[in-house]
Design a protein around this motif. Structure first.
Motif, PDB file in Angstrom:
ATOM      1  N   THR A  39      16.776   1.818  -1.657  1.00 51.80           N
ATOM      2  CA  THR A  39      16.995   0.607  -0.875  1.00 51.80           C
ATOM      3  C   THR A  39      16.648  -0.612  -1.716  1.00 51.80           C
ATOM      4  N   ASP A  40      17.143  -1.774  -1.276  1.00 58.26           N
ATOM      5  CA  ASP A  40      16.958  -2.994  -2.063  1.00 58.26           C
ATOM      6  C   ASP A  40      15.515  -3.464  -2.108  1.00 58.26           C
ATOM      7  N   GLU A  46      15.524  -0.705   5.522  1.00 63.73           N
ATOM      8  CA  GLU A  46      16.883  -1.192   5.298  1.00 63.73           C
ATOM      9  C   GLU A  46      17.856  -0.559   6.296  1.00 63.73           C
ATOM     10  N   ASN A  77      15.519  -5.124   6.997  1.00 65.55           N
ATOM     11  CA  ASN A  77      16.512  -5.841   6.203  1.00 65.55           C
ATOM     12  C   ASN A  77      17.899  -5.303   6.545  1.00 65.55           C
ATOM     13  N   ASP A 178      17.410   3.083   6.208  1.00 67.83           N
ATOM     14  CA  ASP A 178      16.410   3.221   5.149  1.00 67.83           C
ATOM     15  C   ASP A 178      16.768   4.273   4.095  1.00 67.83           C
TER      16      ASP A 178
END
Length: 212
Positions: A39-40, A46, A77, A178
């Motif tokens: 994930t970022d 996420e 997010n 996620d």
């Protein structure tokens, strides 16, 4: 919408047949992602929505999703990723999405793009059609098209395709949580149920991060 339905939908957008309502299946409410995807931001949970503007189910899902997003915890997010599947028309729609995001016009154009493409048959898969349509919505067409043709947008399109392939996305709309699970109306039973499953998976991911 799966790949077979996509072919029918693209025919519909060309003025032939239309797609009916999704067939909601019974069974697992979500599926594990294998392998788990990065994930970022590791500090946040996420959520990715895989979608495209030609999908009538994505259009139906969108207002429910927008309402749901308002209640997400601050440590979640949310990211939209356009599905492409090697289709030139979907690639063009992804290019439109990322240009709108880059110029800050996505809030004005996102919902309208579903209507324009599906009801009005606006040519949002061509450069000329995009330029004319965004101008009709009060957007600076030159600024928008500069972003549309930019290296940055091209890079995001490539990345979107890579992400969808990594998640093995075969239909939209699909939510990925996620990097670990996916859910959708076809798995959960309805769009509303998919969001409820997403809530459960977000809570599970938050607990694993020590925030439950």
């Amino acid at each position: 919408m799966n790949r077979r339905q996509l072919l029918l939908q693209m025919a519909a957008l060309a003025g032939t047949t239309a797609i009916g309502t999704p067939a909601f299946a019974q069974g697992a409410r979500f599926a594990p992602v294998s392998p788990v995807q990065p994930t970022d931001d590791k500090t946040k949970v996420e959520v990715i929505e895989f979608f495209h503007y030609g999908c009538p189910h994505c259009r139906d899902f969108d207002p429910l999703l927008e309402h749901w997003l308002k209640s997400l915890p601050a440590d979640v997010n949310f990211i939209r990723v356009p599905a492409i599947w090697g289709n030139p028309q979907l690639k063009a729609l992804a290019q439109f999405y990322y240009a709108a995001d880059a110029t800050g016009d996505i809030g004005k154009l996102h919902e309208a793009a579903f209507v324009a493409l599906q009801d009005e048959k606006a040519p949002l898969t061509t450069e000329e059609g995009v330029a004319a349509w965004v101008a009709s919505k009060g957007v600076d067409a030159k600024r928008f098209m500069d972003a549309y043709k930019s290296f940055g947008v091209q890079g995001k399109i490539q990345r979107a395709d890579q992400v969808a392939r990594a998640y093995k996305i075969n239909g939209v709309p699909t939510l990925a949580i996620d990097g670990q699970w996916t859910t959708s109306a076809s798995m959960a039973g309805s769009h509303e149920a998919a969001l409820q499953v997403a809530d459960e998976l977000i809570a599970k991911a938050r607990k694993a991060k020590g925030r439950g």
